[in-house]
Design an enzyme around this catalytic site. Structure first.
Site, PDB file in Angstrom:
ATOM      1  N   ASP A 148       0.838  -1.354   0.035  1.00  0.00           N
ATOM      2  CA  ASP A 148       0.033   0.136   0.007  1.00  0.00           C
ATOM      3  C   ASP A 148       0.919   1.075   0.032  1.00  0.00           C
ATOM      4  O   ASP A 148       1.153   1.805   0.937  1.00  0.00           O
ATOM      5  CB  ASP A 148      -0.995  -0.141   1.370  1.00  0.00           C
ATOM      6  CG  ASP A 148      -1.966  -1.135   1.194  1.00  0.00           C
ATOM      7  OD1 ASP A 148      -2.202  -1.466  -0.056  1.00  0.00           O
ATOM      8  OD2 ASP A 148      -2.273  -1.553   2.263  1.00  0.00           O
ATOM      9  N   LYS A 189       0.432  -8.269  -2.254  1.00  0.00           N
ATOM     10  CA  LYS A 189      -0.882  -7.955  -2.425  1.00  0.00           C
ATOM     11  C   LYS A 189      -1.024  -6.462  -3.070  1.00  0.00           C
ATOM     12  O   LYS A 189      -0.609  -5.540  -2.531  1.00  0.00           O
ATOM     13  CB  LYS A 189      -1.774  -7.874  -1.304  1.00  0.00           C
ATOM     14  CG  LYS A 189      -3.190  -7.555  -1.178  1.00  0.00           C
ATOM     15  CD  LYS A 189      -4.104  -7.670  -0.089  1.00  0.00           C
ATOM     16  CE  LYS A 189      -4.075  -6.357   0.722  1.00  0.00           C
ATOM     17  NZ  LYS A 189      -4.849  -5.445   0.235  1.00  0.00           N
ATOM     18  N   GLN A 227      -7.223  -1.058  12.611  1.00  0.00           N
ATOM     19  CA  GLN A 227      -7.289  -2.449  12.764  1.00  0.00           C
ATOM     20  C   GLN A 227      -7.869  -2.547  14.309  1.00  0.00           C
ATOM     21  O   GLN A 227      -7.149  -2.416  15.154  1.00  0.00           O
ATOM     22  CB  GLN A 227      -6.294  -3.361  12.712  1.00  0.00           C
ATOM     23  CG  GLN A 227      -5.822  -3.367  11.206  1.00  0.00           C
ATOM     24  CD  GLN A 227      -6.211  -4.384  10.440  1.00  0.00           C
ATOM     25  OE1 GLN A 227      -6.912  -5.030  10.649  1.00  0.00           O
ATOM     26  NE2 GLN A 227      -5.364  -4.289   9.292  1.00  0.00           N
ATOM     27  N   GLY A 273       0.453  -5.498   6.624  1.00  0.00           N
ATOM     28  CA  GLY A 273       0.784  -4.172   5.865  1.00  0.00           C
ATOM     29  C   GLY A 273       1.699  -3.230   6.873  1.00  0.00           C
ATOM     30  O   GLY A 273       3.097  -3.613   6.847  1.00  0.00           O
ATOM     31  N   ARG A 274       1.144  -2.386   7.275  1.00  0.00           N
ATOM     32  CA  ARG A 274       1.931  -1.280   8.013  1.00  0.00           C
ATOM     33  C   ARG A 274       2.816  -1.914   9.144  1.00  0.00           C
ATOM     34  O   ARG A 274       4.075  -1.305   9.337  1.00  0.00           O
ATOM     35  CB  ARG A 274       0.955  -0.286   8.568  1.00  0.00           C
ATOM     36  CG  ARG A 274       0.331   0.491   7.396  1.00  0.00           C
ATOM     37  CD  ARG A 274      -0.853   1.272   7.710  1.00  0.00           C
ATOM     38  NE  ARG A 274      -2.035   0.557   8.071  1.00  0.00           N
ATOM     39  CZ  ARG A 274      -3.148   0.897   8.379  1.00  0.00           C
ATOM     40  NH1 ARG A 274      -3.220   1.868   8.725  1.00  0.00           N
ATOM     41  NH2 ARG A 274      -4.008  -0.137   8.530  1.00  0.00           N
TER      42      ARG A 274
HETATM   43  O1  C5P Z   1      -3.424  -2.739   8.600  1.00  0.00           O
HETATM   44  P1  C5P Z   1      -2.494  -3.210   7.414  1.00  0.00           P
HETATM   45  O2  C5P Z   1      -1.529  -2.313   6.799  1.00  0.00           O
HETATM   46  O3  C5P Z   1      -1.830  -4.472   7.916  1.00  0.00           O
HETATM   47  O4  C5P Z   1      -3.406  -3.636   6.341  1.00  0.00           O
HETATM   48  C1  C5P Z   1      -2.928  -4.562   5.490  1.00  0.00           C
HETATM   49  C2  C5P Z   1      -4.204  -4.918   4.541  1.00  0.00           C
HETATM   50  O5  C5P Z   1      -5.329  -5.567   5.519  1.00  0.00           O
HETATM   51  C3  C5P Z   1      -4.809  -3.754   3.649  1.00  0.00           C
HETATM   52  O6  C5P Z   1      -4.340  -3.624   2.484  1.00  0.00           O
HETATM   53  C4  C5P Z   1      -6.451  -3.996   3.658  1.00  0.00           C
HETATM   54  O7  C5P Z   1      -6.581  -4.807   2.490  1.00  0.00           O
HETATM   55  C5  C5P Z   1      -6.644  -5.156   4.697  1.00  0.00           C
HETATM   56  N1  C5P Z   1      -7.294  -4.357   5.872  1.00  0.00           N
HETATM   57  C6  C5P Z   1      -8.473  -4.976   6.298  1.00  0.00           C
HETATM   58  N2  C5P Z   1      -9.157  -4.334   7.179  1.00  0.00           N
HETATM   59  C7  C5P Z   1      -8.554  -3.144   8.222  1.00  0.00           C
HETATM   60  C8  C5P Z   1      -7.306  -2.902   7.840  1.00  0.00           C
HETATM   61  C9  C5P Z   1      -6.496  -3.263   6.722  1.00  0.00           C
HETATM   62  O8  C5P Z   1      -9.106  -5.800   5.802  1.00  0.00           O
HETATM   63  N3  C5P Z   1      -9.386  -2.833   9.007  1.00  0.00           N
END
Ligand code: C5P
Length: 233
Positions: free
Chosen positions: A11, A33, A187, A207-208
């Site tokens: 992302d 992804k 999250q 992701g982050r």
């Molecule tokens: O929060 P993080 O950066 O780890 O998110 C990775 C991926 O998870 C995002 O690209 C998104 O598609 C998904 N995501 C989700 N629900 C959330 C936050 C992120 O499905 N609340």
């Protein structure tokens, strides 16, 4: 070390950054992804640029949702990219999912159940008659019965969905946070990656917690992915 069952969410709005992230982490990450923002910005050439620097799998997160004929055409349009995973909304129904499966036999068509951003109230307001959990189980059954090789669900739904769909379909879950994660974000109901795998997921989307280490440089991001990977293999 083997690559860990991690889907790294790429992302970022910059293609050069995306490529650097993949180069820094690909010894440890099984799947990358690429989402709608990436695909709408960089298109097929962007996907090819990522594929050129890694042998890890591509997860094309386009969340297709339309009539079967249109979804079939869209799936065929990305066939040349040979994504290992391509997402569709399971609520598009069995015929739509089947159309994607038929169009892309070498790809795991991946049914997205209930978006993790939806609350119970949202799920009800949309018109689903049951809870998010029961609805997600139902959608996972619709998807896998129509030929989807994988589904996406929240960590809290893994156990019930695994019980409902059996051992073969691949369960992929976002909403995971490493125990030491300092990422403060959106999250809310999370599980650790290890707990998600132990509960029955095959792949965790992260992701982050990994990508934020990029600000400390490529070596730091590589170390962070290695550390999180080591908890899973
Ligand atoms: O929060 P993080 O950066 O780890 O998110 C990775 C991926 O998870 C995002 O690209 C998104 O598609 C998904 N995501 C989700 N629900 C959330 C936050 C992120 O499905 N609340």
């Amino acid at each position: 070390m083997h690559k860990a069952p991690i889907v790294l969410a790429i992302d970022t709005p910059e293609l050069t950054t995306a490529i650097e992230w993949v180069k820094a982490t690909q010894d440890y990450i099984s799947v990358y992804k690429l989402g709608l923002e990436f695909f709408l910005t960089f298109g097929s050439d962007g996907v090819k640029a990522i594929k050129a620097v890694t042998d890890s799998d591509i997860f094309l997160d386009l969340k297709l949702h339309d009539i079967p004929h249109t979804v079939s055409g869209a799936a065929k349009a990305v066939a040349h990219l040979a994504p290992r995973y391509l997402t569709v909304h399971a609520s598009g129904g069995a015929a739509m999912i089947r159309a994607a499966v038929d169009a892309l036999p070498a790809t795991h068509v991946t049914g997205v159940t209930i978006l993790t951003s939806l609350s119970e109230d949202d799920v009800s307001e949309i018109g689903f008659k049951s809870s998010a959990l029961v609805t997600a189980v139902g959608l996972a059954k619709v998807a896998t019965s129509a030929g989807a090789g994988a589904i996406v669900c929240s960590p809290l739904e893994i156990a019930a969905i695994r019980a409902a769909i059996g051992i073969d379909p691949i369960i992929i879950t976002p909403g995971v946070r490493p125990a030491d994660s300092s990422v403060v974000d959106d999250q809310v109901r999370t599980m650790t990656p290890k707990a998600a795998i132990e509960t029955g997921a095959n792949l965790v989307v992260i992701g982050r917690p990994i990508t934020q280490s990029w600000k400390l440089g490529a070596a730091a991001m590589r170390d962070r992915s290695a550390q999180i990977a080591s908890e899973l293999i």
